[in-house]
Design an enzyme around this catalytic site. Structure first.
Site: not given
Lengths: 342, 606
Positions: A280-281
């Site tokens: 996600r980062g």
């Protein structure tokens, strides 16, 4: 409704303003969390942004459905109408910016039996809640860290699926609910639940400006605004309109912006170095770097874009190390410096 | 007083002589002046934080403040544990059932629009209530999303927050304090000083229309900002309030331009009480030698040197006036280098409402009437009533009272049952005495921080009690804020005797409070177990030990889950014995790495 303070008149707080603009350009970034000192214009910025968002096309239904959306993201009514007519009529509407106030009850957040109709006509009808109203727009929660737990649970579920499923009071309703979550709060009042924190694409730390000129300017402008809000808004109209056009242009440019392999690679390196959980980062870094490029009118995402937004996109994703005094912001900055040099 | 006349302030006992810093301004006169200025510009100043114990002095101030309000000004008093429905508004059940359609009930915040809210015992206000109040403050309206109702109602008001806090740890929350221009302290005002007020409603009514026309110059704003910086006031609201207050004072004095006197009032009333440090001393300027302030710290000199020199003289004057208004107690604290700790949430037994039976996840519905703290489930009630409507209507028609309204009977009432996961509060009781400090304090801190990280993940609260020297103190009342917990740990000093019994006592009191509120406390005592100071502060190993063991037995009798972490270099029999008496898990630190500690805490918490 009180007149909002113009977005373009907000002094300093560049990171906050930029992050909000990027979330407006690309909603898939996943919203903005603004945490920090009291009296730094957190709510002001968000209310100001609402006033200058460009309009969007929407079907004339309860949920402001997107006429271009696939069946999964249409409400029941629109799905039926589309199946019948082949297409949907639409019109220009303002982007909704919905407040989720503290003290809201669950029935108003997720929707419930329409009390009025039940009481007056004895009918069982669904009254959509705030999540429905926020569809395709912004859901703003001030003091997000004080939100009651059971509301956070509903919110997390809906934010993850983009759908609100209501099964209560003999009702069974499913409707689309995709929105940009914007939260603000003060860490002194309590921490944010990690699951909720993770939902936000960008996180911004705001601090009170310490230099005299900036502080004076804030006091000055605020005073002028309080004295005569209408005149003040009028005075800043041109500048606000300019920001509004900038958002519009960037939204148009966004699909054309390219991300070269080298940028992807450097982003991956950065995330690996920081040990952020999951992908996600990385995804957020790329998406927001692309939004930033669009905002600046660039067609290619460079490492410079990544460097600019990496702190906002990653600082809340680092595993907490209570013994590291330096804080996540400087950890990200350090990693950037080590990887890309200065 | 609508015609130009003698300055009302001059007639007062404590004459506000312009710019003459110091004893000329009695705290009482300033308190009265604050009430006047707040009334002239309620929205621009936010209101007053009134720190005072209840008594004649406070009553006198309140009655002056009330008398100053023009006729028709709404005055509302909000009790400590106001329910959301009453505060924000909600469904008026009786009216709804009567009318057969949803009828909204106005909340207190809306009722107070254009007026003043008195907040009782504001130091103990629930964080949620404070947040709701702050939101209305910031947006100037109440946004309601409750019970099927959606409303935005304008609501602008001033708050008088009655702070009955005693001691440094008890007081208003920072967020609320920040939004109130005036911070008054009346505890040191004698009753005979609390004299009547020379201002009247007429003064207020005359000043209000003048206010919008009052001009404040850039240089004056700069002066106020500079002073705020010099006094270490981070929040910008303070500077904004100061300029509003200067304007309000000018309006009161029938001026259209802000003068030095107005600035001095703003500095004294708004900036001085917020000071966190003394202004850095300037090399004596040739203009006016300021009164000597010999013990001033000099560390921030370079910061103020880059400031423009032009308004310097004015600024010095105002600064002196402001400095003179900084309470003596604060000066002493600043000189000791002790930072004002952030005002904590209420401690004690009645402090929090988190665990009220009306909160949490709804878990089913019960038949019954709404009583204190329980909410009627309208939907379920209606549903229960629905099948009977026809029958009841026919009954009524037979009785000659036909009606098309919904027929709700007592039998139909349903209330929602809430399941609330009992929140656990981990209370660390840390030995900071000499014997412990020298060897193990650093390690103990590390361990506490590791545990804190875990508590945080579980969303529990933590509290911290330290004991050393003569007694014990609460360093951190139960909180969820890791930031605050870490700050108070960092400031944990070591050294002195070991008043173990006092430490356990205090930890136990906190734990008892948590239990009474429906939470689950876990007591973690970190000590080497070698008590040498008794409860009364006197030395003596034997008695100190006996008392510590007695305190430990109390913990066991209250059935508080506990863990004793022995911090001595080698495990001592004392620690083990303490744990035994406490009914606690015993864990010698040399064997405890972070994981073991974590597991032990979890096991203890259950």
């Amino acid at each position: 409704m009180p007149i909002p303070f113009p977005f373009s008149a907000i002094v300093a707080q560049e990171e906050m303003k930029r992050s909000l603009l990027m979330a407006a350009i690309d909603p898939s970034i996943g919203g903005v969390l603004v945490f920090g000192d009291r009296g730094t214009g957190k709510s002001t910025a968000i209310r100001g942004l609402a006033a200058l968002l460009p309009k969007m096309r929407a079907v004339d239904c309860t949920y402001n459905c997107d006429p271009e959306a696939g069946d999964d993201y249409l409400c029941q009514e629109c799905r039926a109408r589309k199946a019948k007519n082949g297409s949907l009529k639409s019109r220009q509407v303002p982007v909704p910016v919905v407040d989720l106030p503290l003290g809201a009850t669950e029935d108003r957040v997720i929707g419930a039996l329409d009390l009025e109709r039940a009481l007056t006509k004895g009918e069982k009808a669904f009254e959509p809640g705030l999540l429905a109203r926020a569809h395709r727009g912004f859901l703003y929660i001030d003091e997000v860290n004080l939100l009651e737990d059971h509301l956070v649970d509903s919110l997390l579920d809906v934010a993850a699926s983009g759908q609100n499923l209501v099964e209560r009071e003999g009702l069974s309703v499913r409707h689309p609910a995709r929105f940009v979550l914007v939260g603000s709060g003060n860490p002194e009042e309590g921490e944010l639940r990690p699951q909720l924190q993770d939902r936000f694409g960008l996180s911004v730390e705001v601090k009170t400006p310490t230099d005299l000129t900036t502080r004076m300017k804030v006091v000055r402008l605020r005073d002028e605004f309080e004295r005569d809000p209408e005149a003040f808004v009028e005075k800043w109209k041109t500048k606000d309109a300019k920001v509004s056009r900038q958002i519009q242009k960037a939204k148009k440019l966004l699909p054309e912006v390219e991300v070269p392999d080298r940028t992807l690679e450097e982003t991956a390196k950065l995330c690996i170095k920081l040990g952020t959980d999951g992908l996600r980062g990385e995804l957020t870094v790329i998406r927001s770097a692309r939004a930033l490029a669009a905002l600046q009118g660039d067609k290619t995402v460079t490492v410079d874009h990544v460097k600019t937004i990496a702190v906002s996109a990653l600082r809340h994703r680092l595993r907490r190390d209570p013994l590291d005094e330096s804080g996540s912001t400087s950890r990200v900055e350090r990693a950037i410096k080590e990887l890309f040099g200065e | 007083m609508s015609t130009p006349g003698p300055n009302p302030a001059v007639a007062d006992g404590g004459t506000p002589a312009p710019l003459q810093a110091g004893p000329g301004h009695s705290p009482w006169d300033d308190a009265v002046l604050a009430a006047v200025l707040m009334t002239i510009d309620p929205v621009g100043t936010g209101g007053v934080a009134l720190r005072a114990l209840p008594g004649p002095v406070r009553d006198q101030w309140l009655s002056i403040m009330r008398d100053l309000q023009p006729e028709g000004t709404p005055m509302r008093r909000i009790p400590l544990h106001v329910a959301d429905g009453r505060l924000l508004g909600g469904l008026d059940l009786a009216a709804t059932l009567n009318a057969g359609r949803p009828v909204a009930e106005k909340g207190l915040l809306v009722e107070a629009d254009g007026g003043v809210i008195e907040l009782s015992m504001a130091e103990r206000i629930a964080p949620g209530t404070a947040a709701r109040l702050n939101m209305a403050f910031d947006s100037g309206e109440v946004i309601l999303e409750r019970d099927g109702l959606t409303m935005r109602t304008p609501s602008r008001f001033a708050v008088v927050a009655l702070d009955e806090g005693v001691g440094e740890d008890e007081g208003l929350s920072n967020a609320l304090l920040d939004r109130l221009a005036f911070h008054l302290e009346l505890n040191y005002v004698r009753y005979d000083q609390a004299i009547a007020c020379d201002y009247t409603v007429e003064d207020v009514l005359a000043a209000r229309p003048r206010l919008p026309g009052v001009m404040i110059t850039d240089a004056q704003v700069e002066t106020l900002c500079n002073i705020a910086l010099a006094l270490g006031i981070p929040s910008l609201r303070a500077s904004i309030f100061a300029s509003r207050v200067a304007c309000a004072h000018a309006a009161l004095e029938e001026r259209t331009e802000v003068t030095d006197e107005d600035l001095a009032v703003a500095g004294r009333l708004v900036l001085a009480p917020r000071a966190t440090r003394l202004p850095p001393m300037e090399p004596p300027p040739d203009a006016e030698p300021p009164p000597p302030e010999p013990e001033e710290p000099k560390q921030d000199e370079e910061q103020s040197n880059q400031e423009p020199q032009e308004p310097q003289e004015l600024q010095d004057k105002i600064l002196e006036a402001t400095k003179a208004a900084i309470p003596a107690g604060l000066l002493a604290q600043l000189q000791m280098g002790k930072l004002r700790r952030s005002r904590a949430r209420a401690t004690g037994k009645a402090g929090a409402v988190r665990n009220a039976p009306s909160r949490g996840r709804p878990a089913g519905v019960l038949r019954g009437e709404p009583r204190a703290g329980q909410r009627l489930n309208v939907i379920e009630t209606l549903r229960a009533a629905a099948p009977w409507q026809r029958i009841r209507r026919e009954e009524r028609a037979r009785a000659g009272k036909p009606s098309s309204r919904l027929e709700i009977r007592q039998d139909d009432f349903r209330i929602t049952r809430f399941k609330h996961k009992s929140e656990s509060t981990t209370i660390f009781v840390v030995d900071a005495s000499g014997s412990s400090a020298l060897h193990r304090l650093a390690e103990a801190k590390g361990a506490v921080e590791l545990l804190l990280a875990d508590c945080y993940v579980r969303r529990d609260q933590v509290a911290l009690v330290a004991f050393r020297g003569q007694g014990a103190e609460v360093l951190l009342p139960p909180t969820r804020s890791l930031v605050r917990a870490k700050r108070s740990l960092a400031g944990l000093p070591g050294g002195g005797g070991t008043p173990l019994a006092s430490g356990i006592d205090l930890g136990m009191m906190l734990a008892d409070g948590v239990q009474r509120r429906g939470g689950t406390p876990v007591l973690i005592v970190m000590t080497d177990g070698r008590a040498n100071v008794a409860r009364d502060g006197t030395g003596g190993r034997t008695r100190a030990n006996e008392e510590a063991l007695a305190a430990a037995r109390m913990v066991r009798s209250l059935e508080i889950p506990a863990l004793v972490i022995d911090t001595s270099p080698r495990p001592q029999p004392q620690g083990r014995e303490l744990a035994k008496e406490m009914g606690a898990v015993y864990l010698p630190l040399p064997h405890a790495d972070a994981n073991a500690l974590n597991q032990a805490v979890r096991a203890t918490a259950g």
